[in-house]
Design an enzyme around this catalytic site. Structure first.
Site, mmCIF file in Angstrom:
data_model
loop_
_atom_site.group_PDB
_atom_site.id
_atom_site.type_symbol
_atom_site.label_atom_id
_atom_site.label_comp_id
_atom_site.label_asym_id
_atom_site.label_seq_id
_atom_site.Cartn_x
_atom_site.Cartn_y
_atom_site.Cartn_z
ATOM 1 C CB CYS A 152 -0.925 -0.029 1.216
ATOM 2 S SG CYS A 152 -1.766 1.529 1.544
ATOM 3 C CB CYS A 182 0.372 1.653 4.106
ATOM 4 S SG CYS A 182 -1.339 1.117 3.970
#
Length: 198
Positions: free
Chosen positions: A116, A119
């Protein structure tokens, strides 16, 4: 009096360490001839001054060494404090025990995956926040990208956006922030800490 004072100022203490030193420096230091011309009383006083200067230098060096030394237990304590603020990586089966160990402290959990992009952008911010709230908020990370129990746990916690930051107190969810929103995450923590300090 004037003659003795001038010798005190121009002759280093190391020149008086031995007679061999005096002879070695006689050819290059005009002060040696002055020392030989001094009275016994003046030489005794000069020797006493040099000895006192050496003692004071030794004391100063010893004091400096004491001031610079740091006890091993103090270094260990400082290292431990730094480690305690680092976000803890937990697995789904450790979630409940982590909440129980936090006691009455707030807990924020970062639900993320390795692939991600947002993230990854929030990793440094999450670490900064962990240092900004020492002793008041516990920080944990849980990778929901691992097949099996991790993804099932994400479904159980209703994780639909990555990253998701969920805030807990005594095992109960209070609030959450989704996406890479560092300011909103900090605001959520500030408000929660202020509320529980009342």
């Amino acid at each position: 009096q004037l003659f003795e004072s001038s010798v005190h100022l121009t002759v280093p203490a190391t020149m008086l360490s031995s007679s061999a030193t005096h002879k070695a420096m006689a050819s290059r230091c005009p002060c040696q001839r002055n020392i030989q011309m001094m009275t016994p009383r003046a030489r005794t006083r000069l020797s006493h001054v040099a000895s006192s200067d050496t003692s004071r230098s030794q004391v100063a060096v010893s004091a400096a060494a004491v001031e610079l030394s740091v006890p091993a237990e103090q270094l260990a304590s400082s290292t431990q404090d730094i480690q305690d603020t680092t976000p803890v990586l937990i697995a789904p089966w450790e979630f409940d025990s982590f909440m129980a160990a936090a006691g009455g402290q707030l807990v924020v959990v970062d639900f993320y995956t390795e692939w991600c992009g947002p993230c990854k952008l929030m990793n440094k911010e999450f670490e900064k926040l962990s240092r900004a709230f020492p002793g008041t908020v516990q920080f944990a990370k849980l990778n929901v990208g691992v097949p099996g129990a991790h993804r099932e746990f994400a479904t159980e916690k209703k994780i639909r956006v990555l990253p998701t930051f969920q805030l807990y107190h005594n095992g109960k969810q209070l609030d959450q922030v989704t996406g890479a929103k560092p300011l909103k995450l900090r605001q959520m923590l500030n408000e929660a800490v202020f509320q529980f300090r009342q």
